[in-house]
Write a protein that holds these residues in place. Structure first.
Motif, PDB file in Angstrom:
ATOM      1  N   ARG A  20       0.828  -1.216   0.000  1.00 21.72           N
ATOM      2  CA  ARG A  20       0.000   0.000   0.000  1.00 21.72           C
ATOM      3  C   ARG A  20       0.857   1.258   0.000  1.00 21.72           C
ATOM      4  O   ARG A  20       0.480   2.280  -0.562  1.00 21.72           O
ATOM      5  N   PHE A  21       2.007   1.198   0.644  1.00 18.57           N
ATOM      6  CA  PHE A  21       2.859   2.377   0.814  1.00 18.57           C
ATOM      7  C   PHE A  21       3.640   2.705  -0.454  1.00 18.57           C
ATOM      8  O   PHE A  21       4.182   3.805  -0.579  1.00 18.57           O
ATOM      9  N   ASN A  22       3.690   1.777  -1.388  1.00 19.89           N
ATOM     10  CA  ASN A  22       4.420   1.994  -2.636  1.00 19.89           C
ATOM     11  C   ASN A  22       4.032   3.294  -3.329  1.00 19.89           C
ATOM     12  O   ASN A  22       4.881   3.961  -3.915  1.00 19.89           O
ATOM     13  N   GLU A  23       2.759   3.647  -3.303  1.00 17.42           N
ATOM     14  CA  GLU A  23       2.296   4.874  -3.963  1.00 17.42           C
ATOM     15  C   GLU A  23       2.928   6.108  -3.328  1.00 17.42           C
ATOM     16  O   GLU A  23       3.297   7.044  -4.027  1.00 17.42           O
ATOM     17  N   GLN A  24       3.060   6.105  -2.004  1.00 21.12           N
ATOM     18  CA  GLN A  24       3.692   7.240  -1.330  1.00 21.12           C
ATOM     19  C   GLN A  24       5.173   7.310  -1.670  1.00 21.12           C
ATOM     20  O   GLN A  24       5.723   8.395  -1.795  1.00 21.12           O
ATOM     21  N   VAL A  25       5.805   6.170  -1.802  1.00 24.10           N
ATOM     22  CA  VAL A  25       7.228   6.156  -2.174  1.00 24.10           C
ATOM     23  C   VAL A  25       7.384   6.699  -3.594  1.00 24.10           C
ATOM     24  O   VAL A  25       8.264   7.517  -3.864  1.00 24.10           O
ATOM     25  N   LYS A  26       6.511   6.268  -4.506  1.00 27.85           N
ATOM     26  CA  LYS A  26       6.578   6.755  -5.887  1.00 27.85           C
ATOM     27  C   LYS A  26       6.378   8.262  -5.960  1.00 27.85           C
ATOM     28  O   LYS A  26       6.960   8.927  -6.809  1.00 27.85           O
ATOM     29  N   ALA A  27       5.541   8.804  -5.088  1.00 29.19           N
ATOM     30  CA  ALA A  27       5.269  10.245  -5.078  1.00 29.19           C
ATOM     31  C   ALA A  27       6.386  11.037  -4.393  1.00 29.19           C
ATOM     32  O   ALA A  27       6.408  12.264  -4.465  1.00 29.19           O
ATOM     33  N   SER A  28       7.320  10.337  -3.752  1.00 29.92           N
ATOM     34  CA  SER A  28       8.418  10.998  -3.048  1.00 29.92           C
ATOM     35  C   SER A  28       9.602  11.188  -3.996  1.00 29.92           C
ATOM     36  O   SER A  28       9.538  10.834  -5.173  1.00 29.92           O
ATOM     37  N   SER A  29      10.678  11.698  -3.474  1.00 28.46           N
ATOM     38  CA  SER A  29      11.886  11.876  -4.278  1.00 28.46           C
ATOM     39  C   SER A  29      12.747  10.617  -4.287  1.00 28.46           C
ATOM     40  O   SER A  29      13.809  10.600  -4.898  1.00 28.46           O
ATOM     41  N   PHE A  30      12.286   9.538  -3.646  1.00 34.01           N
ATOM     42  CA  PHE A  30      13.080   8.324  -3.526  1.00 34.01           C
ATOM     43  C   PHE A  30      12.712   7.286  -4.576  1.00 34.01           C
ATOM     44  O   PHE A  30      11.535   7.094  -4.878  1.00 34.01           O
ATOM     45  N   SER A  31      13.737   6.585  -5.045  1.00 36.24           N
ATOM     46  CA  SER A  31      13.487   5.404  -5.865  1.00 36.24           C
ATOM     47  C   SER A  31      13.141   4.267  -4.901  1.00 36.24           C
ATOM     48  O   SER A  31      13.360   4.377  -3.694  1.00 36.24           O
ATOM     49  N   SER A  32      12.637   3.174  -5.431  1.00 35.18           N
ATOM     50  CA  SER A  32      12.320   2.051  -4.541  1.00 35.18           C
ATOM     51  C   SER A  32      13.592   1.497  -3.908  1.00 35.18           C
ATOM     52  O   SER A  32      13.580   1.048  -2.765  1.00 35.18           O
ATOM     53  N   GLN A  33      14.708   1.554  -4.637  1.00 36.35           N
ATOM     54  CA  GLN A  33      15.981   1.085  -4.082  1.00 36.35           C
ATOM     55  C   GLN A  33      16.422   1.992  -2.926  1.00 36.35           C
ATOM     56  O   GLN A  33      16.884   1.513  -1.891  1.00 36.35           O
ATOM     57  N   GLN A  34      16.250   3.296  -3.089  1.00 37.06           N
ATOM     58  CA  GLN A  34      16.607   4.227  -2.014  1.00 37.06           C
ATOM     59  C   GLN A  34      15.693   4.022  -0.803  1.00 37.06           C
ATOM     60  O   GLN A  34      16.155   4.063   0.335  1.00 37.06           O
ATOM     61  N   TRP A  35      14.399   3.796  -1.046  1.00 36.06           N
ATOM     62  CA  TRP A  35      13.476   3.558   0.063  1.00 36.06           C
ATOM     63  C   TRP A  35      13.876   2.304   0.821  1.00 36.06           C
ATOM     64  O   TRP A  35      13.787   2.246   2.047  1.00 36.06           O
ATOM     65  N   GLY A  36      14.344   1.297   0.103  1.00 40.29           N
ATOM     66  CA  GLY A  36      14.834   0.083   0.751  1.00 40.29           C
ATOM     67  C   GLY A  36      15.987   0.393   1.696  1.00 40.29           C
ATOM     68  O   GLY A  36      16.061  -0.145   2.805  1.00 40.29           O
ATOM     69  N   LEU A  37      16.880   1.287   1.279  1.00 41.78           N
ATOM     70  CA  LEU A  37      17.985   1.702   2.153  1.00 41.78           C
ATOM     71  C   LEU A  37      17.456   2.432   3.387  1.00 41.78           C
ATOM     72  O   LEU A  37      17.938   2.209   4.493  1.00 41.78           O
ATOM     73  N   VAL A  38      16.471   3.294   3.179  1.00 39.46           N
ATOM     74  CA  VAL A  38      15.870   4.006   4.312  1.00 39.46           C
ATOM     75  C   VAL A  38      15.351   2.999   5.327  1.00 39.46           C
ATOM     76  O   VAL A  38      15.619   3.099   6.525  1.00 39.46           O
ATOM     77  N   MET A  39      14.628   2.009   4.834  1.00 35.10           N
ATOM     78  CA  MET A  39      14.011   1.046   5.742  1.00 35.10           C
ATOM     79  C   MET A  39      15.043   0.182   6.481  1.00 35.10           C
ATOM     80  O   MET A  39      14.749  -0.315   7.563  1.00 35.10           O
ATOM     81  N   THR A  40      16.240   0.029   5.915  1.00 32.45           N
ATOM     82  CA  THR A  40      17.272  -0.718   6.647  1.00 32.45           C
ATOM     83  C   THR A  40      17.800   0.095   7.827  1.00 32.45           C
ATOM     84  O   THR A  40      18.301  -0.481   8.791  1.00 32.45           O
ATOM     85  N   ALA A  41      17.675   1.417   7.756  1.00 34.29           N
ATOM     86  CA  ALA A  41      18.202   2.272   8.813  1.00 34.29           C
ATOM     87  C   ALA A  41      17.156   2.631   9.862  1.00 34.29           C
ATOM     88  O   ALA A  41      17.489   3.165  10.910  1.00 34.29           O
ATOM     89  N   VAL A  42      15.892   2.336   9.581  1.00 37.14           N
ATOM     90  CA  VAL A  42      14.806   2.712  10.486  1.00 37.14           C
ATOM     91  C   VAL A  42      14.433   1.529  11.371  1.00 37.14           C
ATOM     92  O   VAL A  42      14.315   0.403  10.907  1.00 37.14           O
ATOM     93  N   GLU A  43      14.261   1.816  12.652  1.00 36.67           N
ATOM     94  CA  GLU A  43      13.761   0.809  13.587  1.00 36.67           C
ATOM     95  C   GLU A  43      12.444   1.313  14.145  1.00 36.67           C
ATOM     96  O   GLU A  43      12.269   2.508  14.360  1.00 36.67           O
ATOM     97  N   PHE A  44      11.520   0.398  14.343  1.00 39.35           N
ATOM     98  CA  PHE A  44      10.215   0.773  14.866  1.00 39.35           C
ATOM     99  C   PHE A  44      10.120   0.396  16.334  1.00 39.35           C
ATOM    100  O   PHE A  44      10.557  -0.668  16.737  1.00 39.35           O
ATOM    101  N   GLU A  45       9.563   1.322  17.100  1.00 39.19           N
ATOM    102  CA  GLU A  45       9.384   1.118  18.529  1.00 39.19           C
ATOM    103  C   GLU A  45       7.939   1.428  18.883  1.00 39.19           C
ATOM    104  O   GLU A  45       7.273   2.178  18.172  1.00 39.19           O
ATOM    105  N   ILE A  46       7.469   0.863  19.975  1.00 43.46           N
ATOM    106  CA  ILE A  46       6.137   1.194  20.457  1.00 43.46           C
ATOM    107  C   ILE A  46       6.294   2.012  21.734  1.00 43.46           C
ATOM    108  O   ILE A  46       6.880   1.540  22.713  1.00 43.46           O
ATOM    109  N   GLU A  47       5.805   3.243  21.684  1.00 39.03           N
ATOM    110  CA  GLU A  47       5.788   4.082  22.882  1.00 39.03           C
ATOM    111  C   GLU A  47       4.575   3.702  23.716  1.00 39.03           C
ATOM    112  O   GLU A  47       3.494   3.483  23.173  1.00 39.03           O
ATOM    113  N   ASN A  48       4.749   3.605  25.008  1.00 43.99           N
ATOM    114  CA  ASN A  48       3.668   3.281  25.951  1.00 43.99           C
ATOM    115  C   ASN A  48       2.985   1.949  25.648  1.00 43.99           C
ATOM    116  O   ASN A  48       1.752   1.876  25.609  1.00 43.99           O
ATOM    117  N   PRO A  49       3.746   0.873  25.449  1.00 41.05           N
ATOM    118  CA  PRO A  49       3.104  -0.398  25.094  1.00 41.05           C
ATOM    119  C   PRO A  49       2.187  -0.945  26.190  1.00 41.05           C
ATOM    120  O   PRO A  49       1.318  -1.765  25.905  1.00 41.05           O
TER     121      PRO A  49
END
Length: 149
Positions: A20-49
């Motif tokens: 679903r998020f592919n459309e937002q990536v396409k509308a951004s300045s990132f290629s799908s390969q660049q977005w893949g790099l972004v996602m390798t550097a991002v970690e997700f956390e839950i605040e107040n679990p």
């Protein structure tokens, strides 16, 4: 680590959000390969679990700067880059250029900062969609419990 445990258990939801998020990536300045790099550097956390009603998934983007030099190399390769694509251009700055980029000392540092901010905004938007997906699947409460450890 309890955080990686909960993220491992939501692979199906992540795949659905990725599609679903592919459309937002396409509308951004990132290629799908660049977005893949972004996602390798991002970690997700839950605040107040401990309180699923107040809890929320946040994107920890503190490591984004580490992938920015590689993102620039990917952008400079062009659509047919492939392996060895940046070997044909002579001296592209090499290691020293990469170190300068990582430290924010290169001439194009402003562009990197803008891209890094855009990546952080997109990563948080992804986190919000992931949480919505988990809530709509009825898995949010159990994911919060797993994140609590």
């Amino acid at each position: 680590m309890s955080d990686s445990n909960w993220t491992d258990r939501i692979a199906g939801e992540r795949m659905a959000v990725d599609q679903r998020f592919n459309e937002q990536v396409k509308a951004s300045s990132f290629s799908s390969q660049q977005w893949g790099l972004v996602m390798t550097a991002v970690e997700f956390e839950i605040e107040n679990p401990g309180d699923p009603d107040a809890a929320r998934i946040v994107a920890d983007t503190s490591k984004l700067s580490s992938v920015m030099p590689e993102m620039e190399r990917v952008a400079n390769q062009g659509p047919m880059g492939g392996p060895g694509g940046d070997q044909s251009g002579g001296s592209g700055g090499g290691l020293l250029s990469g170190v300068k980029d990582a430290l924010g000392l290169s001439g194009s540092g402003g562009g990197n900062k803008q891209q890094e901010e855009e990546a952080a905004r997109l990563a948080q938007a992804y986190a919000e969609q992931l949480q919505e997906k988990l809530e709509s699947n009825g898995r949010w409460k159990s994911v919060c419990e797993q994140a609590q450890g």
